[in-house]
Write a protein that holds these residues in place. Structure first.
Motif, PDB file in Angstrom:
ATOM      1  N   SER A   1      73.602 -61.589  66.727  1.00 50.08           N
ATOM      2  CA  SER A   1      72.334 -61.214  68.029  1.00 50.08           C
ATOM      3  C   SER A   1      73.846 -59.860  68.329  1.00 50.08           C
ATOM      4  N   ARG A   2      74.467 -59.053  67.829  1.00 52.21           N
ATOM      5  CA  ARG A   2      74.878 -57.748  68.158  1.00 52.21           C
ATOM      6  C   ARG A   2      74.065 -57.225  67.616  1.00 52.21           C
ATOM      7  N   PRO A   3      74.252 -55.561  67.830  1.00 53.22           N
ATOM      8  CA  PRO A   3      73.606 -54.805  67.224  1.00 53.22           C
ATOM      9  C   PRO A   3      73.755 -54.316  66.224  1.00 53.22           C
ATOM     10  N   ILE A   4      73.072 -53.696  65.627  1.00 54.83           N
ATOM     11  CA  ILE A   4      72.707 -53.321  63.831  1.00 54.83           C
ATOM     12  C   ILE A   4      73.514 -51.896  64.048  1.00 54.83           C
ATOM     13  N   PRO A   5      74.508 -51.734  63.327  1.00 56.25           N
ATOM     14  CA  PRO A   5      74.725 -49.862  63.099  1.00 56.25           C
ATOM     15  C   PRO A   5      73.505 -49.064  62.766  1.00 56.25           C
ATOM     16  N   ALA A   6      73.253 -48.314  64.264  1.00 55.64           N
ATOM     17  CA  ALA A   6      72.329 -46.604  64.068  1.00 55.64           C
ATOM     18  C   ALA A   6      72.204 -46.718  62.465  1.00 55.64           C
ATOM     19  N   GLU A   7      73.165 -46.369  61.483  1.00 52.62           N
ATOM     20  CA  GLU A   7      74.125 -45.662  60.081  1.00 52.62           C
ATOM     21  C   GLU A   7      73.784 -47.029  59.003  1.00 52.62           C
ATOM     22  N   ARG A   8      73.570 -48.229  59.731  1.00 51.73           N
ATOM     23  CA  ARG A   8      73.171 -49.192  58.660  1.00 51.73           C
ATOM     24  C   ARG A   8      71.325 -49.364  58.319  1.00 51.73           C
ATOM     25  N   LEU A   9      71.150 -49.618  60.304  1.00 50.23           N
ATOM     26  CA  LEU A   9      69.584 -49.129  60.049  1.00 50.23           C
ATOM     27  C   LEU A   9      68.872 -47.845  59.103  1.00 50.23           C
ATOM     28  N   ALA A  10      69.680 -46.904  59.540  1.00 49.51           N
ATOM     29  CA  ALA A  10      69.085 -45.429  58.148  1.00 49.51           C
ATOM     30  C   ALA A  10      69.362 -45.365  56.715  1.00 49.51           C
ATOM     31  N   ALA A  11      70.048 -46.224  56.409  1.00 45.42           N
ATOM     32  CA  ALA A  11      70.612 -46.506  54.864  1.00 45.42           C
ATOM     33  C   ALA A  11      69.718 -47.966  54.890  1.00 45.42           C
ATOM     34  N   ARG A  12      69.455 -48.763  55.160  1.00 41.69           N
ATOM     35  CA  ARG A  12      68.280 -50.150  55.272  1.00 41.69           C
ATOM     36  C   ARG A  12      67.644 -50.394  56.493  1.00 41.69           C
ATOM     37  N   PRO A  13      66.111 -49.233  56.297  1.00 44.74           N
ATOM     38  CA  PRO A  13      65.526 -50.153  57.759  1.00 44.74           C
ATOM     39  C   PRO A  13      65.108 -51.413  57.849  1.00 44.74           C
ATOM     40  N   SER A  14      65.397 -52.289  56.854  1.00 48.44           N
ATOM     41  CA  SER A  14      64.915 -54.023  56.926  1.00 48.44           C
ATOM     42  C   SER A  14      65.692 -54.589  57.148  1.00 48.44           C
ATOM     43  N   ALA A  15      66.887 -54.052  57.772  1.00 50.63           N
ATOM     44  CA  ALA A  15      68.734 -54.845  57.670  1.00 50.63           C
ATOM     45  C   ALA A  15      67.753 -55.523  58.954  1.00 50.63           C
ATOM     46  N   ARG A  16      68.650 -56.966  58.092  1.00 47.20           N
ATOM     47  CA  ARG A  16      68.232 -58.407  59.150  1.00 47.20           C
ATOM     48  C   ARG A  16      69.536 -57.913  59.814  1.00 47.20           C
ATOM     49  N   THR A  17      70.316 -57.956  59.011  1.00 48.21           N
ATOM     50  CA  THR A  17      71.750 -58.470  59.276  1.00 48.21           C
ATOM     51  C   THR A  17      72.681 -56.850  59.871  1.00 48.21           C
ATOM     52  N   CYS A  18      73.679 -57.319  61.034  1.00 42.65           N
ATOM     53  CA  CYS A  18      74.888 -56.640  60.868  1.00 42.65           C
ATOM     54  C   CYS A  18      75.888 -56.146  59.332  1.00 42.65           C
ATOM     55  N   VAL A  19      76.251 -55.407  59.593  1.00 38.47           N
ATOM     56  CA  VAL A  19      77.708 -55.356  58.246  1.00 38.47           C
ATOM     57  C   VAL A  19      78.568 -56.880  58.284  1.00 38.47           C
ATOM     58  N   ALA A  20      78.660 -56.490  59.643  1.00 39.74           N
ATOM     59  CA  ALA A  20      79.949 -57.638  59.429  1.00 39.74           C
ATOM     60  C   ALA A  20      79.069 -59.274  58.485  1.00 39.74           C
ATOM     61  N   CYS A  21      77.826 -59.521  59.429  1.00 40.33           N
ATOM     62  CA  CYS A  21      77.067 -60.833  58.879  1.00 40.33           C
ATOM     63  C   CYS A  21      77.140 -60.669  57.244  1.00 40.33           C
ATOM     64  N   ALA A  22      76.608 -59.390  57.066  1.00 35.17           N
ATOM     65  CA  ALA A  22      75.819 -59.321  55.522  1.00 35.17           C
ATOM     66  C   ALA A  22      77.189 -59.389  54.470  1.00 35.17           C
ATOM     67  N   SER A  23      78.449 -58.883  55.457  1.00 35.14           N
ATOM     68  CA  SER A  23      79.220 -58.606  54.329  1.00 35.14           C
ATOM     69  C   SER A  23      79.877 -60.840  54.085  1.00 35.14           C
ATOM     70  N   ARG A  24      79.668 -61.326  54.977  1.00 34.00           N
ATOM     71  CA  ARG A  24      79.655 -62.736  54.639  1.00 34.00           C
ATOM     72  C   ARG A  24      79.359 -64.034  53.995  1.00 34.00           C
ATOM     73  N   ARG A  25      78.147 -63.578  53.245  1.00 35.68           N
ATOM     74  CA  ARG A  25      76.997 -63.976  52.499  1.00 35.68           C
ATOM     75  C   ARG A  25      77.928 -64.870  51.689  1.00 35.68           C
TER      76      ARG A  25
END
Length: 117
Positions: free
Chosen positions: A93-117
Motif C-alpha cells: 500500500s505504499r506509493p509506486i515510484p514515478a520512475e517505475r510507473l514511467a518505465a512500466r505504466p501498468s505496474a501493480r507493485t513497488c520495486v521492493a515488493c516486485a523484487s520479492r516474487r
C-alpha cells in the motif's frame, strides 16, 4: 497516485490503443501465415535455408500473446486510475515510484515488493 489522473488515464489509453493496433496487426500476420501454409505443399521442415513455418507461427503466436497480456494489464491500470488506486502498491500500500510507473505504466507493485516474487 500521480497528481493528474486525467493525464495518466489519457496516457494509458494511448498506450492501450497502440497495443491494440499492434495485436490486430499480429493477428493479421498470423492469419496470413496460416492461409499461406494451407495453400502451400512445401516441405519446410526439411528446408535447410530458413526457418520453418511452424517456427514462424510459434514466434508470432508468442509475440501476439505478449501483446494481449500488455493490453489486459493496461486495461487493469485504467481501472485502477478510475478507482483511485493507480500508483499504490497492491502488496504494501505504499506509493509506486514515478520512475517505475514511467518505465512500466501498468505496474501493480513497488520495486521492493516486485523484487520479492
Amino acid at each position: 497516485m500521480p497528481t493528474d489522473s486525467r493525464a495518466v488515464r489519457a496516457d494509458l489509453l494511448r498506450r492501450r490503443d497502440e497495443t491494440a493496433a499492434e495485436a490486430a496487426a499480429l493477428e493479421g500476420d498470423l492469419r496470413s501465415l496460416f492461409e499461406a501454409s494451407r495453400s502451400s505443399n512445401a516441405d519446410d521442415e526439411h528446408d535447410p535455408e530458413g526457418s520453418t513455418i511452424a517456427f514462424e507461427r510459434a514466434q508470432l503466436s508468442a509475440v501476439l500473446d505478449a501483446a494481449r497480456r500488455r493490453l489486459a494489464e493496461l486495461d487493469e491500470a485504467v481501472g485502477r486510475v478510475d478507482a483511485g488506486t493507480y500508483g499504490v502498491c497492491e502488496r504494501c500500500s505504499r506509493p509506486i515510484p514515478a520512475e517505475r510507473l514511467a518505465a512500466r505504466p501498468s505496474a501493480r507493485t513497488c520495486v521492493a515488493c516486485a523484487s520479492r516474487r
